[in-house]
Design a protein around this motif. Structure first.
Motif, PDB file in Angstrom:
ATOM      1  N   THR A  90       0.850  -1.184   0.000  1.00 49.87           N
ATOM      2  CA  THR A  90       0.000   0.000   0.000  1.00 49.87           C
ATOM      3  C   THR A  90       0.889   1.237   0.000  1.00 49.87           C
ATOM      4  O   THR A  90       2.060   1.179   0.391  1.00 49.87           O
ATOM      5  CB  THR A  90      -0.931   0.052   1.227  1.00 49.87           C
ATOM      6  OG1 THR A  90      -0.132   0.075   2.406  1.00 49.87           O
ATOM      7  CG2 THR A  90      -1.878  -1.136   1.271  1.00 49.87           C
ATOM      8  N   VAL A  91       0.312   2.340  -0.413  1.00 53.67           N
ATOM      9  CA  VAL A  91       0.980   3.635  -0.359  1.00 53.67           C
ATOM     10  C   VAL A  91       0.089   4.527   0.493  1.00 53.67           C
ATOM     11  O   VAL A  91      -1.041   4.833   0.099  1.00 53.67           O
ATOM     12  CB  VAL A  91       1.158   4.239  -1.774  1.00 53.67           C
ATOM     13  CG1 VAL A  91       1.822   5.609  -1.684  1.00 53.67           C
ATOM     14  CG2 VAL A  91       1.940   3.292  -2.672  1.00 53.67           C
ATOM     15  N   ARG A  92       0.568   4.837   1.683  1.00 57.25           N
ATOM     16  CA  ARG A  92      -0.223   5.628   2.629  1.00 57.25           C
ATOM     17  C   ARG A  92      -1.592   5.003   2.869  1.00 57.25           C
ATOM     18  O   ARG A  92      -2.597   5.681   2.978  1.00 57.25           O
ATOM     19  CB  ARG A  92      -0.361   7.081   2.163  1.00 57.25           C
ATOM     20  CG  ARG A  92       0.968   7.820   2.129  1.00 57.25           C
ATOM     21  CD  ARG A  92       0.850   9.236   1.575  1.00 57.25           C
ATOM     22  NE  ARG A  92       0.619   9.183   0.136  1.00 57.25           N
ATOM     23  CZ  ARG A  92      -0.474   9.659  -0.475  1.00 57.25           C
ATOM     24  NH1 ARG A  92      -1.414  10.237   0.203  1.00 57.25           N
ATOM     25  NH2 ARG A  92      -0.596   9.564  -1.783  1.00 57.25           N
ATOM     26  N   GLY A  93      -1.646   3.670   2.892  1.00 57.14           N
ATOM     27  CA  GLY A  93      -2.883   2.960   3.171  1.00 57.14           C
ATOM     28  C   GLY A  93      -3.760   2.698   1.957  1.00 57.14           C
ATOM     29  O   GLY A  93      -4.796   2.061   2.077  1.00 57.14           O
ATOM     30  N   LEU A  94      -3.357   3.153   0.790  1.00 56.29           N
ATOM     31  CA  LEU A  94      -4.128   2.940  -0.434  1.00 56.29           C
ATOM     32  C   LEU A  94      -3.445   1.909  -1.328  1.00 56.29           C
ATOM     33  O   LEU A  94      -2.214   1.831  -1.354  1.00 56.29           O
ATOM     34  CB  LEU A  94      -4.240   4.251  -1.227  1.00 56.29           C
ATOM     35  CG  LEU A  94      -5.001   5.394  -0.576  1.00 56.29           C
ATOM     36  CD1 LEU A  94      -4.834   6.662  -1.406  1.00 56.29           C
ATOM     37  CD2 LEU A  94      -6.473   5.040  -0.440  1.00 56.29           C
ATOM     38  N   PRO A  95      -4.224   1.161  -2.096  1.00 55.37           N
ATOM     39  CA  PRO A  95      -3.602   0.278  -3.083  1.00 55.37           C
ATOM     40  C   PRO A  95      -2.788   1.118  -4.070  1.00 55.37           C
ATOM     41  O   PRO A  95      -3.162   2.262  -4.378  1.00 55.37           O
ATOM     42  CB  PRO A  95      -4.797  -0.373  -3.792  1.00 55.37           C
ATOM     43  CG  PRO A  95      -5.958  -0.183  -2.870  1.00 55.37           C
ATOM     44  CD  PRO A  95      -5.686   1.071  -2.095  1.00 55.37           C
ATOM     45  N   PRO A  96      -1.672   0.614  -4.560  1.00 56.48           N
ATOM     46  CA  PRO A  96      -0.806   1.407  -5.432  1.00 56.48           C
ATOM     47  C   PRO A  96      -1.514   1.937  -6.685  1.00 56.48           C
ATOM     48  O   PRO A  96      -1.137   2.982  -7.202  1.00 56.48           O
ATOM     49  CB  PRO A  96       0.332   0.462  -5.812  1.00 56.48           C
ATOM     50  CG  PRO A  96       0.165  -0.748  -5.004  1.00 56.48           C
ATOM     51  CD  PRO A  96      -1.144  -0.712  -4.313  1.00 56.48           C
ATOM     52  N   ASP A  97      -2.536   1.249  -7.159  1.00 53.56           N
ATOM     53  CA  ASP A  97      -3.226   1.720  -8.366  1.00 53.56           C
ATOM     54  C   ASP A  97      -4.266   2.803  -8.056  1.00 53.56           C
ATOM     55  O   ASP A  97      -4.909   3.327  -8.970  1.00 53.56           O
ATOM     56  CB  ASP A  97      -3.873   0.554  -9.116  1.00 53.56           C
ATOM     57  CG  ASP A  97      -4.928  -0.177  -8.304  1.00 53.56           C
ATOM     58  OD1 ASP A  97      -4.946  -0.043  -7.066  1.00 53.56           O
ATOM     59  OD2 ASP A  97      -5.737  -0.895  -8.914  1.00 53.56           O
ATOM     60  N   LYS A  98      -4.421   3.166  -6.792  1.00 54.44           N
ATOM     61  CA  LYS A  98      -5.399   4.189  -6.406  1.00 54.44           C
ATOM     62  C   LYS A  98      -4.772   5.516  -5.983  1.00 54.44           C
ATOM     63  O   LYS A  98      -5.480   6.469  -5.693  1.00 54.44           O
ATOM     64  CB  LYS A  98      -6.290   3.686  -5.257  1.00 54.44           C
ATOM     65  CG  LYS A  98      -7.061   2.427  -5.579  1.00 54.44           C
ATOM     66  CD  LYS A  98      -8.091   2.671  -6.646  1.00 54.44           C
ATOM     67  CE  LYS A  98      -8.915   1.412  -6.857  1.00 54.44           C
ATOM     68  NZ  LYS A  98      -9.404   1.285  -8.209  1.00 54.44           N
ATOM     69  N   VAL A  99      -3.446   5.578  -5.921  1.00 49.17           N
ATOM     70  CA  VAL A  99      -2.806   6.840  -5.543  1.00 49.17           C
ATOM     71  C   VAL A  99      -2.753   7.760  -6.758  1.00 49.17           C
ATOM     72  O   VAL A  99      -2.683   7.314  -7.900  1.00 49.17           O
ATOM     73  CB  VAL A  99      -1.397   6.631  -4.941  1.00 49.17           C
ATOM     74  CG1 VAL A  99      -1.475   5.873  -3.643  1.00 49.17           C
ATOM     75  CG2 VAL A  99      -0.473   5.953  -5.913  1.00 49.17           C
ATOM     76  N   ASP A 100      -2.782   9.050  -6.487  1.00 49.30           N
ATOM     77  CA  ASP A 100      -2.791  10.036  -7.558  1.00 49.30           C
ATOM     78  C   ASP A 100      -1.899  11.199  -7.156  1.00 49.30           C
ATOM     79  O   ASP A 100      -2.037  11.734  -6.052  1.00 49.30           O
ATOM     80  CB  ASP A 100      -4.230  10.520  -7.794  1.00 49.30           C
ATOM     81  CG  ASP A 100      -4.342  11.421  -9.002  1.00 49.30           C
ATOM     82  OD1 ASP A 100      -3.553  11.249  -9.959  1.00 49.30           O
ATOM     83  OD2 ASP A 100      -5.218  12.303  -8.985  1.00 49.30           O
ATOM     84  N   TYR A 101      -0.971  11.529  -8.004  1.00 51.54           N
ATOM     85  CA  TYR A 101      -0.071  12.650  -7.769  1.00 51.54           C
ATOM     86  C   TYR A 101      -0.204  13.630  -8.920  1.00 51.54           C
ATOM     87  O   TYR A 101      -0.577  13.259 -10.026  1.00 51.54           O
ATOM     88  CB  TYR A 101       1.378  12.173  -7.671  1.00 51.54           C
ATOM     89  CG  TYR A 101       1.637  11.218  -6.536  1.00 51.54           C
ATOM     90  CD1 TYR A 101       1.847  11.688  -5.244  1.00 51.54           C
ATOM     91  CD2 TYR A 101       1.695   9.845  -6.755  1.00 51.54           C
ATOM     92  CE1 TYR A 101       2.101  10.803  -4.195  1.00 51.54           C
ATOM     93  CE2 TYR A 101       1.938   8.959  -5.710  1.00 51.54           C
ATOM     94  CZ  TYR A 101       2.143   9.448  -4.443  1.00 51.54           C
ATOM     95  OH  TYR A 101       2.384   8.589  -3.417  1.00 51.54           O
ATOM     96  N   HIS A 102       0.157  14.869  -8.646  1.00 44.96           N
ATOM     97  CA  HIS A 102       0.064  15.917  -9.659  1.00 44.96           C
ATOM     98  C   HIS A 102       1.440  16.507  -9.930  1.00 44.96           C
ATOM     99  O   HIS A 102       2.355  16.403  -9.110  1.00 44.96           O
ATOM    100  CB  HIS A 102      -0.904  17.014  -9.194  1.00 44.96           C
ATOM    101  CG  HIS A 102      -2.255  16.482  -8.849  1.00 44.96           C
ATOM    102  ND1 HIS A 102      -3.172  16.110  -9.795  1.00 44.96           N
ATOM    103  CD2 HIS A 102      -2.834  16.229  -7.652  1.00 44.96           C
ATOM    104  CE1 HIS A 102      -4.261  15.667  -9.214  1.00 44.96           C
ATOM    105  NE2 HIS A 102      -4.083  15.720  -7.897  1.00 44.96           N
TER     106      HIS A 102
END
Length: 140
Positions: A90-102
């Motif tokens: 996980t990334v900060r508790g989210l699945p890796p395919d659900k994180v979003d960066y700008h």
């Protein structure tokens, strides 16, 4: 990837179950806890999770204990980790395919997915039989 105590204990307990009982018979939680230096109460909780995930069976009584639900060659490390932790990474508790960066960090999700896939490849091809010492592999 961080390996939790629960994950470490779960893998150790399953490998010990396979090693103590190559014929597939039940092994007591007390024997597993003592052999692997796992707190017995914690082990019972972990074994319950593994039983609910279909990786173990349990039998009550004086000859009772836990047994693998499938041969060691058919239980992967990934099966165990998912049963104990849910997601492999996980990334900060989210699945890796659900994180979003700008902006300049927008490429990070691709890195996280690549790492997740690499972890999955290793743990999904490694079985309990692969982890057993050579002298225990004959019936795995």
């Amino acid at each position: 990837m961080q390996i939790s105590a629960r994950s470490d204990y779960a893998l150790r307990a399953l490998i010990a179950t396979a090693g103590f009982s190559p014929d597939g018979g039940p092994v007591s939680a007390t024997k597993l806890a003592e052999a692997q230096a796992i707190p017995l109460g914690f082990l019972h909780d972990i074994m319950s999770d593994l039983r609910r995930a279909g990786l173990l069976t349990s039998q009550r009584g004086t000859d009772g204990g836990y047994a693998l639900a499938r041969p060691p060659s058919q239980i992967t490390v990934g099966d165990v980790l998912r049963a104990i932790n849910g997601a492999l990474s996980t990334v900060r508790g989210l699945p890796p395919d659900k994180v979003d960066y700008h902006g300049v960090a927008s490429g990070l999700p691709e890195l996280w997915m690549t790492l997740h896939e690499a972890i999955a490849e290793v743990v999904d091809r490694t079985t309990l039989a692969d982890l057993l010492p050579v002298q225990y592999r004959t019936n795995a």
